[in-house]
Design a protein around this motif. Structure first.
Motif, short mmCIF file in Angstrom:
data_model
loop_
_atom_site.label_atom_id
_atom_site.label_comp_id
_atom_site.label_asym_id
_atom_site.label_seq_id
_atom_site.Cartn_x
_atom_site.Cartn_y
_atom_site.Cartn_z
N LEU A 11 0.80 -1.12 -0.08
CA LEU A 11 -0.01 0.05 -0.10
C LEU A 11 0.83 1.28 0.01
O LEU A 11 1.90 1.45 0.70
CB LEU A 11 -0.94 -0.05 1.23
CG LEU A 11 -1.82 1.28 1.63
CD1 LEU A 11 -2.80 1.45 0.40
CD2 LEU A 11 -2.31 1.02 2.93
N VAL A 12 0.72 2.13 -0.90
CA VAL A 12 1.41 3.31 -1.11
C VAL A 12 0.36 4.77 -1.27
O VAL A 12 -0.67 4.28 -1.61
CB VAL A 12 2.41 3.19 -2.17
CG1 VAL A 12 1.76 3.04 -3.48
CG2 VAL A 12 3.25 4.43 -2.05
N GLY A 15 1.43 9.62 -5.37
CA GLY A 15 2.52 10.33 -5.49
C GLY A 15 3.87 9.48 -5.05
O GLY A 15 4.78 9.80 -5.18
N GLY A 16 3.73 8.37 -4.32
CA GLY A 16 4.75 7.74 -3.69
C GLY A 16 5.38 6.58 -4.76
O GLY A 16 5.11 6.69 -5.91
N SER A 17 6.51 5.85 -3.98
CA SER A 17 7.08 4.90 -4.94
C SER A 17 6.85 3.45 -4.39
O SER A 17 7.05 3.39 -3.15
CB SER A 17 8.57 5.49 -5.17
OG SER A 17 8.62 6.65 -5.83
N SER A 86 5.75 8.34 -8.63
CA SER A 86 4.53 8.98 -8.69
C SER A 86 3.42 8.23 -8.84
O SER A 86 2.74 8.45 -10.30
CB SER A 86 4.80 9.93 -10.12
OG SER A 86 6.07 10.85 -10.15
N LEU A 87 3.28 7.23 -8.32
CA LEU A 87 2.01 6.41 -8.32
C LEU A 87 0.85 7.09 -8.18
O LEU A 87 0.52 8.00 -7.40
CB LEU A 87 2.18 5.39 -7.39
CG LEU A 87 3.28 4.24 -7.66
CD1 LEU A 87 3.84 3.48 -6.56
CD2 LEU A 87 2.68 3.18 -8.78
N GLU A 88 -0.13 6.74 -9.07
CA GLU A 88 -1.67 7.01 -9.11
C GLU A 88 -2.53 6.08 -8.70
O GLU A 88 -2.28 4.79 -8.66
CB GLU A 88 -1.89 7.59 -10.48
CG GLU A 88 -0.93 8.66 -11.03
CD GLU A 88 -1.09 8.70 -12.50
OE1 GLU A 88 -1.88 8.22 -13.03
OE2 GLU A 88 -0.62 9.50 -12.94
N PRO A 89 -3.92 6.43 -8.31
CA PRO A 89 -4.78 5.54 -8.05
C PRO A 89 -4.95 4.45 -8.95
O PRO A 89 -5.33 3.21 -8.59
CB PRO A 89 -5.95 6.11 -7.34
CG PRO A 89 -5.37 7.34 -7.01
CD PRO A 89 -4.16 7.64 -7.85
N LEU A 118 0.17 -7.65 -5.26
CA LEU A 118 -0.94 -6.62 -5.13
C LEU A 118 -0.15 -5.23 -4.84
O LEU A 118 0.68 -5.05 -3.74
CB LEU A 118 -1.77 -6.77 -4.02
CG LEU A 118 -2.80 -5.62 -4.26
CD1 LEU A 118 -3.73 -5.73 -5.38
CD2 LEU A 118 -3.91 -6.07 -2.75
N VAL A 119 -0.44 -4.27 -5.83
CA VAL A 119 -0.04 -2.62 -5.55
C VAL A 119 -1.36 -1.79 -5.19
O VAL A 119 -2.00 -1.98 -6.30
CB VAL A 119 0.67 -2.30 -6.64
CG1 VAL A 119 0.87 -1.00 -6.54
CG2 VAL A 119 2.21 -3.06 -6.70
N THR A 120 -1.57 -1.32 -4.22
CA THR A 120 -2.83 -0.60 -3.94
C THR A 120 -2.18 1.12 -3.74
O THR A 120 -1.42 1.21 -2.76
CB THR A 120 -3.30 -1.06 -2.65
OG1 THR A 120 -3.76 -2.01 -2.84
CG2 THR A 120 -4.76 0.01 -2.48
#
Length: 123
Positions: A11-12, A15-17, A86-89, A118-120
């Motif tokens: 879980l991030v 905007g995170g990495s 720069s992760l987005e939902p 899983l990436v959330t």
């Protein structure tokens, strides 16, 4: 038998990495193209990024991740990485790695898949 094991999901916040890793193990003679795919709930699996083998590696990215994600590989470790910035939902999905593997005793390359991680992306 060849296995791919992914790690690094979680879980991030937006905007995170995150950095995903995928290690291949087993009776491996050679690995050709390696890649990352993802599947979001209710959607089909899609290509995220691919990287070729050899001295001059070529990469290919989905338009939606260009400039944000970077794929790389360590041939000595039979491992492929996906650096996601720069992760987005909209990046929320199960991420799978794949590899075209020539295993000992087999005459041709076979596509092998990992179990997914899983990436959330959520605040």
């Amino acid at each position: 038998q060849v296995q791919l094991v992914e790690s690094g999901g979680g879980l991030v916040q937006p905007g995170g990495s995150l950095r995903l890793s995928c290690a291949a193990s087993g009776r491996i003679f050679s690995i050709n193209t390696m890649g990352w795919y993802r599947q979001a709930p209710g959607k089909e699996r899609e290509l995220v990024a691919q990287i070729s083998s050899g001295g001059r590696t070529n990469t290919n990215y989905a338009d939606s991740v260009k400039g944000r994600f970077t794929i790389s590989r360590d041939n000595a470790k039979n491992t492929v990485y996906l650096q996601m910035n720069s992760l987005e939902p909209e990046d929320t999905a199960v991420y799978y790695c794949s590899a075209d593997v020539l295993s000992l005793g087999n005459p041709r390359y076979l596509e092998v898949w990992g179990q997914g991680t899983l990436v959330t992306v959520s605040s």
